[in-house]
Design a protein around this motif. Structure first.
Motif, PDB file in Angstrom:
ATOM      1  N   LEU A  73     -81.263 -20.666  29.287  1.00  0.00           N
ATOM      2  CA  LEU A  73     -80.337 -20.147  28.292  1.00  0.00           C
ATOM      3  C   LEU A  73     -79.216 -19.367  28.973  1.00  0.00           C
ATOM      4  O   LEU A  73     -79.406 -18.796  30.044  1.00  0.00           O
ATOM      5  CB  LEU A  73     -81.066 -19.234  27.301  1.00  0.00           C
ATOM      6  CG  LEU A  73     -81.894 -19.899  26.193  1.00  0.00           C
ATOM      7  CD1 LEU A  73     -83.014 -20.762  26.761  1.00  0.00           C
ATOM      8  CD2 LEU A  73     -82.475 -18.839  25.269  1.00  0.00           C
ATOM      9  N   GLU A  74     -78.049 -19.349  28.342  1.00  0.00           N
ATOM     10  CA  GLU A  74     -76.936 -18.509  28.778  1.00  0.00           C
ATOM     11  C   GLU A  74     -77.055 -17.196  28.005  1.00  0.00           C
ATOM     12  O   GLU A  74     -77.026 -17.186  26.777  1.00  0.00           O
ATOM     13  CB  GLU A  74     -75.606 -19.185  28.473  1.00  0.00           C
ATOM     14  CG  GLU A  74     -74.412 -18.550  29.150  1.00  0.00           C
ATOM     15  CD  GLU A  74     -74.212 -19.028  30.583  1.00  0.00           C
ATOM     16  OE1 GLU A  74     -73.384 -18.438  31.282  1.00  0.00           O
ATOM     17  OE2 GLU A  74     -74.889 -19.998  30.981  1.00  0.00           O
ATOM     18  N   VAL A  75     -77.215 -16.073  28.742  1.00  0.00           N
ATOM     19  CA  VAL A  75     -77.556 -14.813  28.097  1.00  0.00           C
ATOM     20  C   VAL A  75     -76.551 -13.726  28.445  1.00  0.00           C
ATOM     21  O   VAL A  75     -76.217 -13.525  29.617  1.00  0.00           O
ATOM     22  CB  VAL A  75     -78.972 -14.343  28.507  1.00  0.00           C
ATOM     23  CG1 VAL A  75     -79.363 -13.114  27.681  1.00  0.00           C
ATOM     24  CG2 VAL A  75     -79.989 -15.455  28.305  1.00  0.00           C
ATOM     25  N   TRP A  76     -76.083 -13.033  27.411  1.00  0.00           N
ATOM     26  CA  TRP A  76     -75.285 -11.825  27.573  1.00  0.00           C
ATOM     27  C   TRP A  76     -76.161 -10.640  27.183  1.00  0.00           C
ATOM     28  O   TRP A  76     -76.948 -10.720  26.229  1.00  0.00           O
ATOM     29  CB  TRP A  76     -74.061 -11.854  26.663  1.00  0.00           C
ATOM     30  CG  TRP A  76     -72.918 -12.652  27.180  1.00  0.00           C
ATOM     31  CD1 TRP A  76     -71.743 -12.204  27.722  1.00  0.00           C
ATOM     32  CD2 TRP A  76     -72.820 -14.087  27.193  1.00  0.00           C
ATOM     33  NE1 TRP A  76     -70.936 -13.252  28.077  1.00  0.00           N
ATOM     34  CE2 TRP A  76     -71.567 -14.413  27.760  1.00  0.00           C
ATOM     35  CE3 TRP A  76     -73.675 -15.120  26.795  1.00  0.00           C
ATOM     36  CZ2 TRP A  76     -71.159 -15.731  27.935  1.00  0.00           C
ATOM     37  CZ3 TRP A  76     -73.272 -16.426  26.959  1.00  0.00           C
ATOM     38  CH2 TRP A  76     -72.024 -16.719  27.526  1.00  0.00           C
ATOM     39  N   GLY A  77     -76.034  -9.540  27.890  1.00  0.00           N
ATOM     40  CA  GLY A  77     -76.773  -8.337  27.550  1.00  0.00           C
ATOM     41  C   GLY A  77     -75.832  -7.152  27.462  1.00  0.00           C
ATOM     42  O   GLY A  77     -74.925  -7.017  28.288  1.00  0.00           O
ATOM     43  N   ILE A  78     -76.038  -6.314  26.447  1.00  0.00           N
ATOM     44  CA  ILE A  78     -75.245  -5.097  26.333  1.00  0.00           C
ATOM     45  C   ILE A  78     -76.159  -3.886  26.226  1.00  0.00           C
ATOM     46  O   ILE A  78     -77.270  -3.968  25.681  1.00  0.00           O
ATOM     47  CB  ILE A  78     -74.294  -5.124  25.120  1.00  0.00           C
ATOM     48  CG1 ILE A  78     -75.087  -5.146  23.804  1.00  0.00           C
ATOM     49  CG2 ILE A  78     -73.335  -6.298  25.194  1.00  0.00           C
ATOM     50  CD1 ILE A  78     -74.298  -4.677  22.608  1.00  0.00           C
ATOM     51  N   ASP A  79     -75.700  -2.773  26.764  1.00  0.00           N
ATOM     52  CA  ASP A  79     -76.409  -1.508  26.651  1.00  0.00           C
ATOM     53  C   ASP A  79     -75.389  -0.401  26.864  1.00  0.00           C
ATOM     54  O   ASP A  79     -74.357  -0.623  27.505  1.00  0.00           O
ATOM     55  CB  ASP A  79     -77.538  -1.410  27.677  1.00  0.00           C
ATOM     56  CG  ASP A  79     -78.641  -0.452  27.239  1.00  0.00           C
ATOM     57  OD1 ASP A  79     -79.723  -0.931  26.852  1.00  0.00           O
ATOM     58  OD2 ASP A  79     -78.411   0.776  27.264  1.00  0.00           O
ATOM     59  N   ILE A  85     -77.527  -0.848  32.838  1.00  0.00           N
ATOM     60  CA  ILE A  85     -76.671  -2.018  33.037  1.00  0.00           C
ATOM     61  C   ILE A  85     -76.500  -2.317  34.522  1.00  0.00           C
ATOM     62  O   ILE A  85     -76.525  -3.483  34.946  1.00  0.00           O
ATOM     63  CB  ILE A  85     -75.303  -1.801  32.363  1.00  0.00           C
ATOM     64  CG1 ILE A  85     -75.447  -1.913  30.844  1.00  0.00           C
ATOM     65  CG2 ILE A  85     -74.267  -2.807  32.865  1.00  0.00           C
ATOM     66  CD1 ILE A  85     -75.839  -3.290  30.341  1.00  0.00           C
ATOM     67  N   GLU A  86     -76.362  -1.289  35.335  1.00  0.00           N
ATOM     68  CA  GLU A  86     -76.234  -1.503  36.777  1.00  0.00           C
ATOM     69  C   GLU A  86     -77.486  -2.156  37.343  1.00  0.00           C
ATOM     70  O   GLU A  86     -77.399  -3.038  38.201  1.00  0.00           O
ATOM     71  CB  GLU A  86     -75.957  -0.172  37.469  1.00  0.00           C
ATOM     72  CG  GLU A  86     -74.570   0.388  37.195  1.00  0.00           C
ATOM     73  CD  GLU A  86     -74.414   1.832  37.622  1.00  0.00           C
ATOM     74  OE1 GLU A  86     -75.359   2.368  38.260  1.00  0.00           O
ATOM     75  OE2 GLU A  86     -73.362   2.436  37.326  1.00  0.00           O
ATOM     76  N   ALA A  92     -78.939  -9.920  38.411  1.00  0.00           N
ATOM     77  CA  ALA A  92     -78.461 -10.987  37.524  1.00  0.00           C
ATOM     78  C   ALA A  92     -78.301 -12.319  38.247  1.00  0.00           C
ATOM     79  O   ALA A  92     -77.790 -12.380  39.369  1.00  0.00           O
ATOM     80  CB  ALA A  92     -77.135 -10.586  36.894  1.00  0.00           C
ATOM     81  N   GLY A  93     -78.735 -13.386  37.592  1.00  0.00           N
ATOM     82  CA  GLY A  93     -78.494 -14.740  38.055  1.00  0.00           C
ATOM     83  C   GLY A  93     -77.214 -15.275  37.450  1.00  0.00           C
ATOM     84  O   GLY A  93     -76.535 -14.590  36.678  1.00  0.00           O
ATOM     85  N   PRO A  94     -76.875 -16.518  37.751  1.00  0.00           N
ATOM     86  CA  PRO A  94     -75.601 -17.081  37.293  1.00  0.00           C
ATOM     87  C   PRO A  94     -75.478 -17.228  35.783  1.00  0.00           C
ATOM     88  O   PRO A  94     -74.360 -17.322  35.257  1.00  0.00           O
ATOM     89  CB  PRO A  94     -75.550 -18.447  37.987  1.00  0.00           C
ATOM     90  CG  PRO A  94     -76.969 -18.760  38.328  1.00  0.00           C
ATOM     91  CD  PRO A  94     -77.619 -17.450  38.614  1.00  0.00           C
ATOM     92  N   GLN A  95     -76.596 -17.247  35.056  1.00  0.00           N
ATOM     93  CA  GLN A  95     -76.530 -17.407  33.600  1.00  0.00           C
ATOM     94  C   GLN A  95     -76.745 -16.091  32.848  1.00  0.00           C
ATOM     95  O   GLN A  95     -76.985 -16.090  31.644  1.00  0.00           O
ATOM     96  CB  GLN A  95     -77.553 -18.447  33.139  1.00  0.00           C
ATOM     97  CG  GLN A  95     -77.208 -19.857  33.620  1.00  0.00           C
ATOM     98  CD  GLN A  95     -78.210 -20.892  33.149  1.00  0.00           C
ATOM     99  OE1 GLN A  95     -78.833 -21.585  33.941  1.00  0.00           O
ATOM    100  NE2 GLN A  95     -78.362 -21.000  31.841  1.00  0.00           N
ATOM    101  N   GLU A  96     -76.625 -14.972  33.566  1.00  0.00           N
ATOM    102  CA  GLU A  96     -76.779 -13.648  32.958  1.00  0.00           C
ATOM    103  C   GLU A  96     -75.471 -12.881  33.064  1.00  0.00           C
ATOM    104  O   GLU A  96     -74.847 -12.856  34.128  1.00  0.00           O
ATOM    105  CB  GLU A  96     -77.881 -12.860  33.655  1.00  0.00           C
ATOM    106  CG  GLU A  96     -79.250 -13.504  33.597  1.00  0.00           C
ATOM    107  CD  GLU A  96     -80.214 -12.863  34.589  1.00  0.00           C
ATOM    108  OE1 GLU A  96     -80.428 -11.638  34.487  1.00  0.00           O
ATOM    109  OE2 GLU A  96     -80.712 -13.568  35.478  1.00  0.00           O
ATOM    110  N   HIS A  97     -75.076 -12.243  31.970  1.00  0.00           N
ATOM    111  CA  HIS A  97     -73.817 -11.500  31.917  1.00  0.00           C
ATOM    112  C   HIS A  97     -74.094 -10.169  31.224  1.00  0.00           C
ATOM    113  O   HIS A  97     -74.485 -10.160  30.050  1.00  0.00           O
ATOM    114  CB  HIS A  97     -72.764 -12.284  31.140  1.00  0.00           C
ATOM    115  CG  HIS A  97     -72.716 -13.737  31.490  1.00  0.00           C
ATOM    116  ND1 HIS A  97     -71.994 -14.234  32.550  1.00  0.00           N
ATOM    117  CD2 HIS A  97     -73.346 -14.811  30.927  1.00  0.00           C
ATOM    118  CE1 HIS A  97     -72.158 -15.540  32.620  1.00  0.00           C
ATOM    119  NE2 HIS A  97     -72.973 -15.915  31.639  1.00  0.00           N
TER     120      HIS A  97
END
Length: 229
Positions: A73-79, A85-86, A92-97
């Motif tokens: 899955l292509e995943v975005w995460g916010i906090d 976040i750091e 993070a891998g290539p599909q994590e933002h």
């Protein structure tokens, strides 16, 4: 501090203080109920919907986003906590933002993107901020998309207190002495959670109550709602 003095700001203050011990606790698998029940329950609930894109709201150090990205899955995460976040960005891998973004900013439309699925895993602890997340869901989802929420089960989390909405003091009972200043949280009854879903313009698709294999009690409540086509 009285109940009237609790607010969403107290929650954020606590997480700023406790980010480092939380990262260690998750990395070392210190939370037994997560390993036994709730981690698998939320991953399964997400994957059953077969989304291509996911927004992890309140992603913390990113464990859930990493697991979902490993499944393709292509995943975005916010906090809203920089240290969390750091930590997520570091692994993070290539599909994590991952992006530093508050719930208030999310509700205000600062993330100009739509997703197949929004997931909130034990991350909806506040009052007005949680209402803002539900209100923003329609503008964050693709048509037919899903909102998946996992939260402490109201009937279990209520304890001996009155079964009604309201602020409760927090506790780090069962955690290491590294934790301090526990965050308060806003308790919601089952009906209150369902009212949030109805008010968001989404349709409740499923309600799940995963059982703890050792206690036989509900380990959590999972709500799955859909944005109609």
């Amino acid at each position: 501090m009285s109940d009237s003095e609790f607010s969403d700001k107290n929650i954020l203050h606590s997480w700023h203080i406790n980010a480092a011990p939380w990262i260690r606790a998750i990395g070392e698998g210190d939370i037994a109920s997560r390993k036994l029940v709730t981690n698998g329950a939320i991953v399964d609930a997400v994957l059953q919907r077969q989304p291509a894109t996911v927004l992890d709201i309140g992603c913390g150090e990113g464990w859930l986003a990493r697991v979902l990205a490993e499944r393709g899955l292509e995943v975005w995460g916010i906090d809203a906590v920089p240290e969390l976040i750091e930590a997520a960005q570091h692994r993070a891998g290539p599909q994590e933002h991952y992006h530093l973004l508050s719930y208030e900013a999310l509700a205000a439309g600062e993330l100009r993107r739509r997703f197949d699925l929004l997931v909130c895993n034990f991350s909806l602890l506040g009052g007005e901020s949680v209402e803002g997340v539900f209100a923003a869901a329609q503008n964050l989802l693709n048509p037919g998309g899903h909102l998946v929420v996992q939260t402490p089960h109201p009937m279990v989390a209520c304890g001996d207190a009155d079964y009604r909405d309201g602020w409760r003091p927090g506790s780090w009972a069962g955690f290491s002495e590294d934790f301090s200043e526990p965050a308060p949280w806003y308790f919601r009854t089952m009906e209150s959670w369902l009212r949030l879903v109805r008010g968001s313009g989404l349709r409740l698709e499923e309600k799940k109550e995963p059982l703890h294999p050792e206690t036989g009690k509900s380990a959590s409540l999972i709500l799955v709602a859909t944005l109609p086509l």
